[in-house]
Motif scaffolding. Structure first.
Motif, PDB file in Angstrom:
ATOM      1  N   PHE A   1       0.826  -1.208   0.000  1.00  8.87           N
ATOM      2  CA  PHE A   1       0.000   0.000   0.000  1.00  8.87           C
ATOM      3  C   PHE A   1       0.864   1.264   0.000  1.00  8.87           C
ATOM      4  CE2 PHE A   1      -2.447  -3.324   2.265  1.00  8.87           C
ATOM      5  CZ  PHE A   1      -3.445  -3.504   1.304  1.00  8.87           C
ATOM      6  N   ASP A   2       1.798   1.330  -0.918  1.00 10.86           N
ATOM      7  CA  ASP A   2       2.738   2.453  -0.933  1.00 10.86           C
ATOM      8  C   ASP A   2       3.028   2.958  -2.341  1.00 10.86           C
ATOM      9  OD1 ASP A   2       4.123   0.240  -1.818  1.00 10.86           O
ATOM     10  OD2 ASP A   2       5.919   0.614  -0.624  1.00 10.86           O
ATOM     11  N   THR A   3       2.103   2.727  -3.252  1.00 14.18           N
ATOM     12  CA  THR A   3       2.335   3.095  -4.645  1.00 14.18           C
ATOM     13  C   THR A   3       1.129   3.804  -5.231  1.00 14.18           C
ATOM     14  OG1 THR A   3       3.768   1.163  -4.939  1.00 14.18           O
ATOM     15  CG2 THR A   3       2.969   2.240  -6.933  1.00 14.18           C
ATOM     16  N   ALA A   4       1.382   4.896  -5.931  1.00 12.78           N
ATOM     17  CA  ALA A   4       0.341   5.585  -6.694  1.00 12.78           C
ATOM     18  C   ALA A   4       0.550   5.266  -8.169  1.00 12.78           C
ATOM     19  CB  ALA A   4       0.425   7.091  -6.472  1.00 12.78           C
ATOM     20  N   HIS A   5      -0.530   4.928  -8.843  1.00 14.31           N
ATOM     21  CA  HIS A   5      -0.484   4.649 -10.280  1.00 14.31           C
ATOM     22  C   HIS A   5      -1.079   5.842 -11.008  1.00 14.31           C
ATOM     23  CE1 HIS A   5       0.835   0.553  -9.582  1.00 14.31           C
ATOM     24  NE2 HIS A   5      -0.084   0.469  -8.642  1.00 14.31           N
ATOM     25  N   LEU A   6      -0.245   6.520 -11.799  1.00 16.08           N
ATOM     26  CA  LEU A   6      -0.612   7.780 -12.439  1.00 16.08           C
ATOM     27  C   LEU A   6      -1.090   7.554 -13.870  1.00 16.08           C
ATOM     28  CD1 LEU A   6       1.386   8.530 -10.106  1.00 16.08           C
ATOM     29  CD2 LEU A   6       2.230  10.360 -11.585  1.00 16.08           C
ATOM     30  N   LYS A   7      -2.039   8.378 -14.277  1.00 17.13           N
ATOM     31  CA  LYS A   7      -2.420   8.481 -15.677  1.00 17.13           C
ATOM     32  C   LYS A   7      -2.204   9.931 -16.092  1.00 17.13           C
ATOM     33  CE  LYS A   7      -5.933   6.842 -18.919  1.00 17.13           C
ATOM     34  NZ  LYS A   7      -7.299   6.249 -19.048  1.00 17.13           N
ATOM     35  N   ILE A   8      -1.381  10.124 -17.119  1.00 17.82           N
ATOM     36  CA  ILE A   8      -0.994  11.462 -17.558  1.00 17.82           C
ATOM     37  C   ILE A   8      -1.617  11.714 -18.925  1.00 17.82           C
ATOM     38  CG2 ILE A   8       0.922  13.024 -18.048  1.00 17.82           C
ATOM     39  CD1 ILE A   8       2.668  11.201 -16.261  1.00 17.82           C
ATOM     40  N   TYR A   9      -2.593  12.612 -18.972  1.00 15.78           N
ATOM     41  CA  TYR A   9      -3.282  12.966 -20.210  1.00 15.78           C
ATOM     42  C   TYR A   9      -2.568  14.163 -20.843  1.00 15.78           C
ATOM     43  CZ  TYR A   9      -7.316  10.403 -18.171  1.00 15.78           C
ATOM     44  OH  TYR A   9      -8.149   9.468 -17.599  1.00 15.78           O
ATOM     45  N   TYR A  10      -2.380  14.137 -22.159  1.00 16.54           N
ATOM     46  CA  TYR A  10      -1.639  15.217 -22.806  1.00 16.54           C
ATOM     47  C   TYR A  10      -2.119  15.434 -24.245  1.00 16.54           C
ATOM     48  CZ  TYR A  10       0.910  11.362 -25.029  1.00 16.54           C
ATOM     49  OH  TYR A  10       1.237  10.222 -25.746  1.00 16.54           O
ATOM     50  N   PRO A  11      -1.924  16.656 -24.789  1.00 22.62           N
ATOM     51  CA  PRO A  11      -2.222  16.906 -26.197  1.00 22.62           C
ATOM     52  C   PRO A  11      -1.178  16.196 -27.060  1.00 22.62           C
ATOM     53  CG  PRO A  11      -2.111  18.958 -24.932  1.00 22.62           C
ATOM     54  CD  PRO A  11      -1.494  17.893 -24.091  1.00 22.62           C
ATOM     55  N   ALA A  12      -1.640  15.432 -28.030  1.00 23.19           N
ATOM     56  CA  ALA A  12      -0.732  14.598 -28.816  1.00 23.19           C
ATOM     57  C   ALA A  12      -0.673  15.041 -30.267  1.00 23.19           C
ATOM     58  CB  ALA A  12      -1.171  13.138 -28.751  1.00 23.19           C
ATOM     59  N   ALA A  13       0.458  14.739 -30.889  1.00 22.24           N
ATOM     60  CA  ALA A  13       0.631  14.950 -32.326  1.00 22.24           C
ATOM     61  C   ALA A  13       0.489  13.596 -33.015  1.00 22.24           C
ATOM     62  CB  ALA A  13       2.008  15.550 -32.608  1.00 22.24           C
ATOM     63  N   VAL A  14      -0.204  13.575 -34.137  1.00 17.97           N
ATOM     64  CA  VAL A  14      -0.420  12.333 -34.887  1.00 17.97           C
ATOM     65  C   VAL A  14       0.505  12.314 -36.093  1.00 17.97           C
ATOM     66  CG1 VAL A  14      -2.099  10.918 -36.129  1.00 17.97           C
ATOM     67  CG2 VAL A  14      -2.821  12.273 -34.151  1.00 17.97           C
ATOM     68  N   SER A  15       1.395  11.316 -36.137  1.00 15.36           N
ATOM     69  CA  SER A  15       2.318  11.195 -37.265  1.00 15.36           C
ATOM     70  C   SER A  15       1.940  10.076 -38.224  1.00 15.36           C
ATOM     71  CB  SER A  15       3.745  10.952 -36.748  1.00 15.36           C
ATOM     72  OG  SER A  15       3.846   9.653 -36.162  1.00 15.36           O
ATOM     73  N   GLY A  16       1.197   9.079 -37.697  1.00 12.17           N
ATOM     74  CA  GLY A  16       0.837   7.939 -38.529  1.00 12.17           C
ATOM     75  C   GLY A  16       1.982   6.976 -38.790  1.00 12.17           C
ATOM     76  N   ASP A  17       3.051   7.078 -37.996  1.00 15.67           N
ATOM     77  CA  ASP A  17       4.213   6.222 -38.252  1.00 15.67           C
ATOM     78  C   ASP A  17       4.066   4.857 -37.585  1.00 15.67           C
ATOM     79  OD1 ASP A  17       4.763   6.616 -35.555  1.00 15.67           O
ATOM     80  OD2 ASP A  17       6.434   7.984 -35.901  1.00 15.67           O
ATOM     81  N   ASP A  18       5.053   4.007 -37.809  1.00 22.72           N
ATOM     82  CA  ASP A  18       4.988   2.640 -37.288  1.00 22.72           C
ATOM     83  C   ASP A  18       5.066   2.595 -35.765  1.00 22.72           C
ATOM     84  OD1 ASP A  18       4.738   1.608 -39.804  1.00 22.72           O
ATOM     85  OD2 ASP A  18       6.858   1.079 -40.039  1.00 22.72           O
ATOM     86  N   THR A  19       5.764   3.554 -35.161  1.00 19.42           N
ATOM     87  CA  THR A  19       5.866   3.564 -33.697  1.00 19.42           C
ATOM     88  C   THR A  19       4.483   3.716 -33.066  1.00 19.42           C
ATOM     89  OG1 THR A  19       8.096   4.487 -33.751  1.00 19.42           O
ATOM     90  CG2 THR A  19       6.853   4.752 -31.711  1.00 19.42           C
ATOM     91  N   GLU A  20       3.700   4.642 -33.608  1.00 20.24           N
ATOM     92  CA  GLU A  20       2.333   4.804 -33.103  1.00 20.24           C
ATOM     93  C   GLU A  20       1.531   3.521 -33.285  1.00 20.24           C
ATOM     94  OE1 GLU A  20       1.731   9.590 -34.062  1.00 20.24           O
ATOM     95  OE2 GLU A  20       0.560   8.065 -35.134  1.00 20.24           O
ATOM     96  N   ARG A  21       1.648   2.948 -34.460  1.00 20.82           N
ATOM     97  CA  ARG A  21       0.849   1.762 -34.768  1.00 20.82           C
ATOM     98  C   ARG A  21       1.206   0.582 -33.881  1.00 20.82           C
ATOM     99  NH1 ARG A  21       1.840  -2.510 -38.066  1.00 20.82           N
ATOM    100  NH2 ARG A  21       3.732  -1.522 -38.885  1.00 20.82           N
ATOM    101  N   LEU A  22       2.475   0.412 -33.590  1.00 21.35           N
ATOM    102  CA  LEU A  22       2.928  -0.769 -32.858  1.00 21.35           C
ATOM    103  C   LEU A  22       2.913  -0.597 -31.347  1.00 21.35           C
ATOM    104  CD1 LEU A  22       5.906  -1.777 -35.184  1.00 21.35           C
ATOM    105  CD2 LEU A  22       3.668  -2.883 -35.023  1.00 21.35           C
ATOM    106  N   THR A  23       3.016   0.633 -30.851  1.00 20.63           N
ATOM    107  CA  THR A  23       3.102   0.852 -29.406  1.00 20.63           C
ATOM    108  C   THR A  23       1.891   1.576 -28.830  1.00 20.63           C
ATOM    109  OG1 THR A  23       4.192   3.015 -29.548  1.00 20.63           O
ATOM    110  CG2 THR A  23       5.609   1.038 -29.620  1.00 20.63           C
TER     111      THR A  23
END
Length: 314
Positions: A19-41
């Motif tokens: 009971f000593d961990t916080a799990h964060l969700k970080i929302y951010y404005p993103a840029a869309v490139s359409g590259d393979d990194t986006e597609r695979l990850t």
């Protein structure tokens, strides 16, 4: 149109494992490139157009999961912020365990209040956000010197009780929160504590808030015959400054969140005759852009704000 994406992070907090961990969700404005990194990850780079983005840290209510605030967080990101939410399972009180923003009850007693934050988790999360900004997919995209601190219910209360201890915090907002304090901590019935803030504050509340009404006995009061604790906080607890009280007719305690009927105390709530999510998100955005970014256009928007919200100013 802003593309909003999120990523996960963890931060070690006070407490004993697990009971000593916080799990964060970080929302951010993103840029869309359409590259393979986006597609695979599924990982998108931050949009450089508005970077570095001021950070908004949002503290949850007790036993309210961070995903309950996803729509509210997304709305703020769409107006130019990075928003951080988190889940932290730890001891609550009376031996119970649950989701908590992290409350130091000892710091809220008469002999200690005002000497330290009642929510030390704030500093831990801000340190984690600084680490994310230093290295990784969001490196350099966050402005960790311009921080908005917000919260819902108990999360809003500890934000009000803790903000001044974190110099980067330049604006505070809360929904369904007040600084009235429980008699079990040694305070007289009906005590409203001075907020620990040195910056502008926006307080929001719905006229159908059944959770605040159903909690009156914690503070030694009768829930059917007492002034609204949120209005009392606005009138009595805040120092001089540019503060706002927003009252949304027909909204309830979970007016900015997606309530989970299996957890927390939504069963106490009044009817949701109106949703506060859209108007309060718009108002919060204008408030934060005014006081974190110094935007003249946002100040004009704030001064002219209507959207069915009753505003009281100081």
């Amino acid at each position: 149109m802003t593309v909003v994406r999120s990523l996960w992070w963890s931060a070690r907090t006070e407490g004993v494992a697990p009971f000593d961990t916080a799990h964060l969700k970080i929302y951010y404005p993103a840029a869309v490139s359409g590259d393979d990194t986006e597609r695979l990850t599924g990982v998108f780079a931050p949009d450089p157009a508005g970077a570095p983005y001021p950070v908004v840290l949002f503290l949850p209510g007790v036993n309210v999961a961070q995903d309950s605030y996803r729509r509210f967080a997304t709305a703020l990101v769409e107006s130019g912020f990075v928003v951080v939410t988190f889940d932290r399972v730890a001891e609550l009180f009376g031996g119970q365990t649950g989701l908590t923003p992290g409350v130091d009850l000892a710091a809220a007693r008469p002999e200690t209040y005002g000497s330290r934050p009642t929510c030390p988790t704030i500093g831990t999360i801000l340190d984690a956000v600084a680490a994310v900004n230093a290295d990784g997919p969001l490196s350099g995209a966050l402005d960790t010197e311009r921080v908005g601190l917000g919260g819902h219910s108990a999360g809003g209360t500890v934000a009000l009780q803790s903000a001044r201890y974190f110099p980067a915090v330049g604006a505070v907002f809360a929904w369904g929160a007040h600084t009235m304090v429980a008699t079990m901590l040694g305070w007289d019935p009906g005590t409203v504590l001075p907020a620990q803030v040195t910056c502008p504050v926006l307080l929001g509340v719905g006229t159908n808030d059944g959770v605040i009404r159903g909690s009156a006995d914690r503070y030694g009061e009768d829930g059917e015959d007492r002034p609204d604790p949120v209005r009392r906080t606005f009138d009595e607890a805040l120092p001089d400054g540019e503060h706002l009280l927003a009252i949304v007719p027909g909204a309830n305690h979970f007016g900015i969140a997606d309530a989970d009927p299996t957890a927390a105390r939504a069963f106490l709530d009044g009817p949701a005759d109106a949703s506060a999510l859209t108007p309060f998100a718009r108002l919060t955005s204008a408030f934060l852009r005014t006081h974190l970014l110094g935007s003249a256009a946002a100040r004009d928007e704030l001064n002219a704000f209507d959207d069915g919200v009753l505003l009281k100013r100081r």
